[in-house]
Design a protein around this motif. Structure first.
Motif, PDB file in Angstrom:
ATOM      1  N   ILE A 132       9.411  42.103  27.398  1.00 58.36           N
ATOM      2  CA  ILE A 132      10.459  41.464  28.204  1.00 58.36           C
ATOM      3  C   ILE A 132       9.931  40.171  28.823  1.00 58.36           C
ATOM      4  O   ILE A 132      10.610  39.147  28.843  1.00 58.36           O
ATOM      5  N   VAL A 133       8.678  40.199  29.297  1.00 57.20           N
ATOM      6  CA  VAL A 133       8.052  38.992  29.853  1.00 57.20           C
ATOM      7  C   VAL A 133       7.871  37.945  28.755  1.00 57.20           C
ATOM      8  O   VAL A 133       8.164  36.755  28.957  1.00 57.20           O
ATOM      9  N   ALA A 134       7.401  38.368  27.578  1.00 61.57           N
ATOM     10  CA  ALA A 134       7.157  37.436  26.466  1.00 61.57           C
ATOM     11  C   ALA A 134       8.442  36.723  26.055  1.00 61.57           C
ATOM     12  O   ALA A 134       8.432  35.515  25.763  1.00 61.57           O
ATOM     13  N   GLN A 135       9.568  37.448  26.041  1.00 56.67           N
ATOM     14  CA  GLN A 135      10.839  36.827  25.684  1.00 56.67           C
ATOM     15  C   GLN A 135      11.253  35.770  26.701  1.00 56.67           C
ATOM     16  O   GLN A 135      11.821  34.736  26.341  1.00 56.67           O
ATOM     17  N   GLN A 136      10.965  36.024  27.981  1.00 59.70           N
ATOM     18  CA  GLN A 136      11.295  35.045  29.025  1.00 59.70           C
ATOM     19  C   GLN A 136      10.374  33.826  28.954  1.00 59.70           C
ATOM     20  O   GLN A 136      10.770  32.717  29.306  1.00 59.70           O
ATOM     21  N   LEU A 137       9.129  34.032  28.502  1.00 62.24           N
ATOM     22  CA  LEU A 137       8.204  32.907  28.328  1.00 62.24           C
ATOM     23  C   LEU A 137       8.725  31.920  27.286  1.00 62.24           C
ATOM     24  O   LEU A 137       8.590  30.707  27.429  1.00 62.24           O
ATOM     25  N   HIS A 138       9.325  32.458  26.212  1.00 64.06           N
ATOM     26  CA  HIS A 138       9.798  31.614  25.113  1.00 64.06           C
ATOM     27  C   HIS A 138      11.246  31.177  25.278  1.00 64.06           C
ATOM     28  O   HIS A 138      11.754  30.384  24.488  1.00 64.06           O
ATOM     29  N   GLY A 139      11.918  31.733  26.309  1.00 62.53           N
ATOM     30  CA  GLY A 139      13.315  31.365  26.536  1.00 62.53           C
ATOM     31  C   GLY A 139      13.551  31.031  27.994  1.00 62.53           C
ATOM     32  O   GLY A 139      12.918  30.138  28.545  1.00 62.53           O
TER      33      GLY A 139
ATOM     34  N   TRP B 227       4.448  35.985  34.696  1.00 61.17           N
ATOM     35  CA  TRP B 227       3.604  34.845  35.066  1.00 61.17           C
ATOM     36  C   TRP B 227       4.183  33.510  34.593  1.00 61.17           C
ATOM     37  O   TRP B 227       3.521  32.484  34.646  1.00 61.17           O
ATOM     38  N   SER B 228       5.424  33.512  34.136  1.00 58.70           N
ATOM     39  CA  SER B 228       6.071  32.279  33.676  1.00 58.70           C
ATOM     40  C   SER B 228       6.287  31.312  34.840  1.00 58.70           C
ATOM     41  O   SER B 228       6.605  31.724  35.961  1.00 58.70           O
ATOM     42  N   LEU B 229       6.122  30.010  34.560  1.00 58.43           N
ATOM     43  CA  LEU B 229       6.333  28.973  35.571  1.00 58.43           C
ATOM     44  C   LEU B 229       7.631  28.206  35.373  1.00 58.43           C
ATOM     45  O   LEU B 229       8.126  27.575  36.300  1.00 58.43           O
ATOM     46  N   ASN B 230       8.172  28.240  34.161  1.00 58.23           N
ATOM     47  CA  ASN B 230       9.352  27.450  33.820  1.00 58.23           C
ATOM     48  C   ASN B 230      10.559  28.371  33.638  1.00 58.23           C
ATOM     49  O   ASN B 230      10.623  29.119  32.656  1.00 58.23           O
TER      50      ASN B 230
END
Length: 271
Positions: free
Chosen positions: A114-121, A196-199
């Motif tokens: 779920i975190v990885a998907q938010q990192l790329h989107g 840990w996403s910033l964007n």
């Protein structure tokens, strides 16, 4: 206290604090740490039902409150335990439905995916703000935080379910409450704030794995988001008065549950 069920009286604080502590296991605190040819996940247990695991352990913690109120042989404690039980049944329905919205869009139960998907989107709070607000309200109720702390209302129940408790047993109850709040904030960060996403929108973001310095940075970002969510919970406690029990039940059954069902329907049609 005289007439108390000694076994259950001592078991109740443990039933509150232990489920809260084991919730830490499946939170992805940072991206993968690259050690040579291997990448190590920065989480206690990488299991494929991570989201369900957190909800299950959080639900178990509420039994401690109900059992503590029952075992105390005190009318105020008993009423506090009954209120807690009613609150548990009520909030878990909209919380589960809000979680279902995220699971439907992500297509997985694994927190790190779920975190990885938010990192790329995009962050889920950008895509589903109403779901995020609903989930955070349920989070406050789960941690027994104001304005949903009716189980310990001083106005009419003295101390509620913990009236007869003192010393370390009393401290364990509140340790469990604060750990629940911390784990809940970490869970919210994972589901809606991109870990840990910033964007928050599509574009450049931190990598999914890296060396020790990158992992330390990611860990600091996660802790920063948790700190802000806990601070928000404190601000809510200082700002809003406690609801009456009938107002609380009406909010859940006539407001949040229909709203969460509508949100699930909208997400399902969209998907």
């Amino acid at each position: 206290p005289k007439g108390a069920d000694k076994g259950l009286f001592s078991l109740a604080p443990a039933l509150t604090v232990i489920p809260a502590m084991i919730g830490f296991l499946v939170i992805p605190w940072a991206g993968g740490l690259e050690l040579g040819d291997e990448t190590v996940a920065i989480m206690g247990a990488n299991i494929n039902i991570g989201v369900i695991y957190i909800v299950a352990t959080a639900g178990l913690g509420a039994y401690g409150v109900a059992i503590g109120g029952w075992a105390s042989n005190n009318k105020y404690s008993f009423l506090g335990g009954l209120r807690a039980s009613a609150q548990i049944i009520s909030y878990e329905i909209p919380m589960g439905l809000a979680l279902l919205c995220v699971v439907l869009t992500a297509g997985t139960l694994m927190p790190e995916t779920i975190v990885a998907q938010q990192l790329h989107g995009q962050w889920n709070i950008v895509q589903q703000p109403l779901v995020a607000i609903l989930f955070y309200i349920c989070l406050l109720a789960e941690a027994n935080r104001a304005p949903f702390d009716l189980a310990e209302a001083e106005q009419e129940l003295v101390g509620g379910w913990h009236t007869e408790y003192s010393s370390m047993r009393w401290a364990l109850f509140f340790m469990g409450e604060y750990i629940h709040l911390f784990v809940g904030a970490a869970f919210f960060t994972t589901l809606f704030l991109g870990g840990w996403s910033l964007n928050p929108i599509t574009g450049y973001d931190l990598p999914a794995s890296g060396g020790i310095l990158m992992v330390a940075l990611q860990f600091g970002i996660v802790l920063g988001k948790i700190f802000l969510l806990v601070f928000l919970a404190m601000m809510v406690r200082w700002t809003l008065p406690r609801f009456r029990l009938d107002q609380l039940m009406r909010l859940y059954w006539e407001g949040m549950i229909p709203a969460s069902l509508w949100l699930v329907l909208i997400v399902s049609i969209y998907m």
